[in-house]
Each structure stands twice: as structure tokens, then as C-alpha cells.
Design a protein around this motif. Structure first.
Motif, PDB file in Angstrom:
ATOM      1  N   VAL A  81       0.865  -1.180   0.000  1.00  0.00           N
ATOM      2  CA  VAL A  81       0.000   0.000   0.000  1.00  0.00           C
ATOM      3  C   VAL A  81       0.903   1.232   0.000  1.00  0.00           C
ATOM      4  N   THR A  82       0.819   1.990  -1.059  1.00  0.00           N
ATOM      5  CA  THR A  82       1.719   3.129  -1.192  1.00  0.00           C
ATOM      6  C   THR A  82       0.942   4.407  -1.420  1.00  0.00           C
ATOM      7  N   PRO A  83       1.413   5.519  -0.870  1.00  0.00           N
ATOM      8  CA  PRO A  83       0.822   6.815  -1.185  1.00  0.00           C
ATOM      9  C   PRO A  83       0.976   7.088  -2.679  1.00  0.00           C
ATOM     10  N   ALA A  84       0.106   7.896  -3.202  1.00  0.00           N
ATOM     11  CA  ALA A  84       0.088   8.157  -4.647  1.00  0.00           C
ATOM     12  C   ALA A  84       1.414   8.717  -5.147  1.00  0.00           C
ATOM     13  N   ASP A  85       2.051   9.609  -4.348  1.00  0.00           N
ATOM     14  CA  ASP A  85       3.269  10.242  -4.831  1.00  0.00           C
ATOM     15  C   ASP A  85       4.476   9.297  -4.801  1.00  0.00           C
ATOM     16  N   GLU A  86       4.294   8.087  -4.259  1.00  0.00           N
ATOM     17  CA  GLU A  86       5.373   7.107  -4.248  1.00  0.00           C
ATOM     18  C   GLU A  86       5.190   6.042  -5.328  1.00  0.00           C
ATOM     19  N   ARG A  87       4.039   6.083  -6.014  1.00  0.00           N
ATOM     20  CA  ARG A  87       3.751   5.017  -6.967  1.00  0.00           C
ATOM     21  C   ARG A  87       4.789   4.939  -8.082  1.00  0.00           C
ATOM     22  N   GLY A  88       5.214   6.090  -8.587  1.00  0.00           N
ATOM     23  CA  GLY A  88       6.215   6.075  -9.648  1.00  0.00           C
ATOM     24  C   GLY A  88       7.523   5.481  -9.181  1.00  0.00           C
ATOM     25  N   ASP A  91       6.868   1.642  -8.793  1.00  0.00           N
ATOM     26  CA  ASP A  91       6.705   1.041 -10.115  1.00  0.00           C
ATOM     27  C   ASP A  91       8.015   1.079 -10.901  1.00  0.00           C
ATOM     28  N   GLY A  92       8.791   2.120 -10.686  1.00  0.00           N
ATOM     29  CA  GLY A  92      10.079   2.210 -11.365  1.00  0.00           C
ATOM     30  C   GLY A  92      11.026   1.109 -10.934  1.00  0.00           C
ATOM     31  N   LEU A  93      11.075   0.830  -9.622  1.00  0.00           N
ATOM     32  CA  LEU A  93      11.937  -0.247  -9.131  1.00  0.00           C
ATOM     33  C   LEU A  93      11.456  -1.595  -9.643  1.00  0.00           C
ATOM     34  N   ARG A  94      10.149  -1.774  -9.687  1.00  0.00           N
ATOM     35  CA  ARG A  94       9.611  -3.045 -10.172  1.00  0.00           C
ATOM     36  C   ARG A  94       9.940  -3.235 -11.659  1.00  0.00           C
ATOM     37  N   ALA A  95       9.820  -2.162 -12.449  1.00  0.00           N
ATOM     38  CA  ALA A  95      10.162  -2.248 -13.864  1.00  0.00           C
ATOM     39  C   ALA A  95      11.650  -2.542 -14.041  1.00  0.00           C
ATOM     40  N   LEU A  96      12.461  -1.955 -13.186  1.00  0.00           N
ATOM     41  CA  LEU A  96      13.895  -2.197 -13.244  1.00  0.00           C
ATOM     42  C   LEU A  96      14.185  -3.670 -12.988  1.00  0.00           C
ATOM     43  N   GLU A 107       9.100   6.031 -15.192  1.00  0.00           N
ATOM     44  CA  GLU A 107       8.391   6.092 -13.919  1.00  0.00           C
ATOM     45  C   GLU A 107       9.183   6.902 -12.885  1.00  0.00           C
ATOM     46  N   LEU A 108      10.474   6.665 -12.822  1.00  0.00           N
ATOM     47  CA  LEU A 108      11.296   7.348 -11.829  1.00  0.00           C
ATOM     48  C   LEU A 108      11.407   8.839 -12.132  1.00  0.00           C
ATOM     49  N   GLU A 109      11.501   9.187 -13.406  1.00  0.00           N
ATOM     50  CA  GLU A 109      11.583  10.608 -13.759  1.00  0.00           C
ATOM     51  C   GLU A 109      10.262  11.307 -13.499  1.00  0.00           C
ATOM     52  N   ALA A 110       9.158  10.577 -13.649  1.00  0.00           N
ATOM     53  CA  ALA A 110       7.859  11.173 -13.336  1.00  0.00           C
ATOM     54  C   ALA A 110       7.753  11.481 -11.846  1.00  0.00           C
ATOM     55  N   ALA A 111       8.497  10.729 -11.028  1.00  0.00           N
ATOM     56  CA  ALA A 111       8.460  10.913  -9.569  1.00  0.00           C
ATOM     57  C   ALA A 111       9.704  11.635  -9.065  1.00  0.00           C
ATOM     58  N   ARG A 112      10.395  12.374  -9.943  1.00  0.00           N
ATOM     59  CA  ARG A 112      11.687  12.949  -9.582  1.00  0.00           C
ATOM     60  C   ARG A 112      11.616  14.028  -8.505  1.00  0.00           C
ATOM     61  N   THR A 113      10.407  14.460  -8.112  1.00  0.00           N
ATOM     62  CA  THR A 113      10.317  15.387  -6.981  1.00  0.00           C
ATOM     63  C   THR A 113      10.715  14.689  -5.689  1.00  0.00           C
ATOM     64  N   LEU A 114      10.655  13.352  -5.685  1.00  0.00           N
ATOM     65  CA  LEU A 114      11.117  12.572  -4.540  1.00  0.00           C
ATOM     66  C   LEU A 114      12.627  12.372  -4.680  1.00  0.00           C
ATOM     67  N   PRO A 115      13.430  12.759  -3.692  1.00  0.00           N
ATOM     68  CA  PRO A 115      14.889  12.634  -3.817  1.00  0.00           C
ATOM     69  C   PRO A 115      15.351  11.229  -4.172  1.00  0.00           C
ATOM     70  N   GLU A 147      16.286  13.722   2.894  1.00  0.00           N
ATOM     71  CA  GLU A 147      15.307  12.657   2.664  1.00  0.00           C
ATOM     72  C   GLU A 147      15.876  11.503   1.852  1.00  0.00           C
ATOM     73  N   LEU A 148      17.124  11.606   1.418  1.00  0.00           N
ATOM     74  CA  LEU A 148      17.710  10.539   0.622  1.00  0.00           C
ATOM     75  C   LEU A 148      17.771   9.245   1.434  1.00  0.00           C
ATOM     76  N   GLY A 149      17.315   8.164   0.838  1.00  0.00           N
ATOM     77  CA  GLY A 149      17.344   6.861   1.492  1.00  0.00           C
ATOM     78  C   GLY A 149      16.102   6.524   2.285  1.00  0.00           C
ATOM     79  N   VAL A 150      15.229   7.506   2.510  1.00  0.00           N
ATOM     80  CA  VAL A 150      14.046   7.282   3.347  1.00  0.00           C
ATOM     81  C   VAL A 150      13.114   6.247   2.722  1.00  0.00           C
ATOM     82  N   LEU A 151      12.817   6.394   1.431  1.00  0.00           N
ATOM     83  CA  LEU A 151      11.899   5.462   0.782  1.00  0.00           C
ATOM     84  C   LEU A 151      12.517   4.077   0.635  1.00  0.00           C
ATOM     85  N   TYR A 152      13.819   4.013   0.349  1.00  0.00           N
ATOM     86  CA  TYR A 152      14.461   2.705   0.273  1.00  0.00           C
ATOM     87  C   TYR A 152      14.353   1.987   1.614  1.00  0.00           C
TER      88      TYR A 152
END
Length: 338
Positions: A81-88, A91-96, A107-115, A147-152
């Protein structure tokens, strides 16, 4: 003598994402340098080109875990379950992982506002040698360094990428300030922008003055201008105390010796080169030959011609094409030479 020894390699960091049926792991890196993350513990495997030797370091398991039942297929990312702004980002990691690099990048560039998304997008662009776009993404990631590393970490991924710095040295970087700046240093040098490269290195020296990869990068860049005495004195200062424990340390000692030569201290440089030459196991052959060559040149300049010639002859016997050995030994041109 030439002050530039290390030759920058083609900028192409390796990035892969792997999941097994029983457990999940993430590996980043080209052949010869891998970092794998799994619930059983992290391991870093590093190979030295030309030696056939590998180093593996194991870390104890730790950090957040996705339940093992959710790791039974590659689709576990979708079930998170992911917030909308994390979907890219997700999904980018899954595509990778699926080998769909173009989709992952989109996908990752679409979400590039996230560090974290900007960081991975920058590395993928760097892999494609799109330096300008890679620099823009990594600069954005650096601006959000807090915020780098937070989502990972949130998804239990301790991501690490292997970034070739030279033929023999590979820097293993994470989505942190250090890794981001090291990548930006490589981009700046490829773009022939030494001022930007030095700016990032100076920041890294403040953050981690004992980091051998950072010290090596600083010394290499500084020695592009050996006539700058103040800069040579800084090289001597930042390399002080380095012991010859690893191949990186051996390279640092080579640059320390060259800075001493630039300052007019050849005897001190010979002492450093002798120290660097004492440990040859696991060291790149070319690096060790360069150390012996530099020392022989200094002996020749100090009037110890017999000692220098013996060293040049031994090097020639090992590699007749190394540096300018034929000229120094006054040998006739090789057969077929123009």
C-alpha cells in the motif's frame, strides 16, 4: 614524468534488481562488483580487475522487513500500500527488476520530486551517458539530501550502486550525500568542469576527511595542476597518516609521493613510494609498475643512475611497452615501428 596515472573509465554504473522465490534481495553493480541485500544479511563482493580476486563483506541483518509471505513473487511491490506520490518510485523499481529499463526510467523521472526517485533516475541516466540529465537529477537529489534513502528504508531496500571511478577502483555508493556527490564528481570531470568537481570533493572532505576514495579523488584532481604549491601542500596534508592496507591506500600513496615531488622533496617521495611498494598482494599490476617506475625516475634524477637502470631493466623485462622504458634504456626501435 606524467602526473596523471589513473585513466577515467567509461561512465556506466551497473544497476539490477533481483528477487528470488523464497526471499527478496537487491543487487546493484557491474560484473566484478556487486552488493546484495536480503533478510539473511547484506554482502558486498568486490573484484579487482586482472587479479581474479574478490572481497566479500557480510553485514548483520537489520532494518525494516517486508513479511516473507509477501516476497514469494515479483508482484509483492504491487501489493504494498503506497501513497500516490510514491507510486512512480515503486513502479520504477519493479520495472527495473523486470528488465524494463526504459519504463523504469520513465516512472522514476515522473516521480523525480522525490529525492530517492531522482537519485535512481540520475544513475540510470548516467548509465546511458546522458550526463546533463544525470547531473540535473542528482543535483535535485542532493538538494533533498535530508530525505535521501528514506523510501528505500521504508521498503526494506538498502540500495547500493557500483560506480567505476578508475580502471582499478570502484566506489560503492548509496542514496546518501556521499554517493550523490561522488557521482557528480565523475560527471563534472567527464564534462571537463574541474571547479565543480573540486567543489563536491571539498564538501566530501569536510564530511568525511578519512574516506580513502574521497582522498584519492581529491589527490587525482589536484595533481592536474602540480604547479599550484598550496594545492600540493593540501594533498600532502590530507594523505598524511594513510597506511598501505588496501589497493586504494596504495594509490593514495602514489599521489602523495607525486605531490612531494612537485614540492621539491624527492627523497621524501622515494620513501613514500618504497612504502607503497612493500605490499603487492592483491594490488593491480599496473599500479605497482607505476610506483616502481616513478621511484626509478627519481633515483635517476638524484644521480643514482645504476640503481635506476636496474629498476628500468626489470620493468622492461616484465612489460617492454610500459611508459618510455625503451627510450630510457636507449634500446633500438621495436621491429615494425615507424
Amino acid at each position: 614524468m606524467s602526473f596523471r596515472f589513473w585513466r577515467r573509465v567509461r561512465l556506466a554504473p551497473g544497476v539490477t534488481l533481483n528477487l528470488s522465490k523464497s526471499t527478496a534481495s537487491v543487487s546493484f553493480g557491474p560484473r566484478g562488483a556487486k552488493y546484495t541485500i536480503s533478510p539473511r544479511g547484506n554482502r558486498s563482493t568486490v573484484g579487482l580487475p586482472g587479479t581474479g580476486l574478490f572481497y566479500t563483506v557480510h553485514d548483520r541483518p537489520g532494518g525494516a522487513r517486508v513479511p516473507q509471505r509477501d516476497r514469494l513473487s515479483l508482484g509483492f511491490f504491487r501489493r504494498l500500500v503506497t501513497p500516490a506520490d510514491e507510486r512512480g518510485f515503486v513502479d520504477g523499481l519493479r520495472a527495473l527488476n523486470d528488465g524494463k529499463d526504459a519504463v523504469a526510467l520513465e516512472e522514476l523521472e515522473a516521480a523525480r520530486t522525490l529525492p530517492d526517485a531522482a537519485w535512481m533516475a540520475g544513475m540510470l541516466r548516467l548509465q546511458r551517458e546522458d550526463l546533463a540529465t544525470a547531473r540535473a537529477h542528482l543535483t535535485r537529489a542532493l538538494e533533498g539530501r535530508a530525505e535521501l534513502g528514506v523510501l528505500y528504508a521504508k521498503y526494506g531496500i538498502d540500495a547500493q550502486i557500483s560506480l567505476p571511478v578508475t580502471d582499478e577502483i570502484t566506489a560503492h555508493v548509496r542514496p546518501r550525500e556521499r554517493g550523490t556527490r561522488l557521482a557528480l564528481v565523475e560527471i563534472a570531470q567527464a564534462e571537463r568542469d574541474p571547479a565543480s568537481a573540486m567543489g563536491h570533493i571539498e564538501a566530501l572532505l569536510v564530511a568525511g576527511p578519512g574516506d580513502p576514495v574521497v582522498v584519492l579523488s581529491f589527490a587525482e584532481l589536484a595533481l592536474d595542476t602540480p604547479g599550484d604549491r598550496a594545492l600540493m601542500e593540501r594533498v600532502v596534508e590530507v594523505t598524511a597518516g594513510h597506511v598501505n592496507e588496501t589497493p586504494v591506500d596504495t594509490a593514495v600513496l602514489l599521489y602523495r609521493a607525486r605531490a612531494l615531488v612537485a614540492l621539491g622533496l624527492p627523497e621524501a617521495a622515494i620513501k613514500v613510494l618504497t612504502l607503497a611498494n612493500r605490499r603487492r598482494k592483491d594490488r593491480p599490476v599496473t599500479l605497482m609498475r607505476q610506483i616502481r617506475y616513478d621511484r626509478a625516475v627519481l633515483h635517476e634524477q638524484m644521480g643514482r643512475r645504476a640503481q635506476a637502470r636496474r629498476a628500468f631493466e626489470r620493468l622492461y623485462a616484465e612489460d617492454p611497452g610500459f611508459a618510455d622504458l625503451r627510450d630510457r634504456l636507449a634500446l633500438s626501435p621495436s621491429p615494425g615501428a615507424a
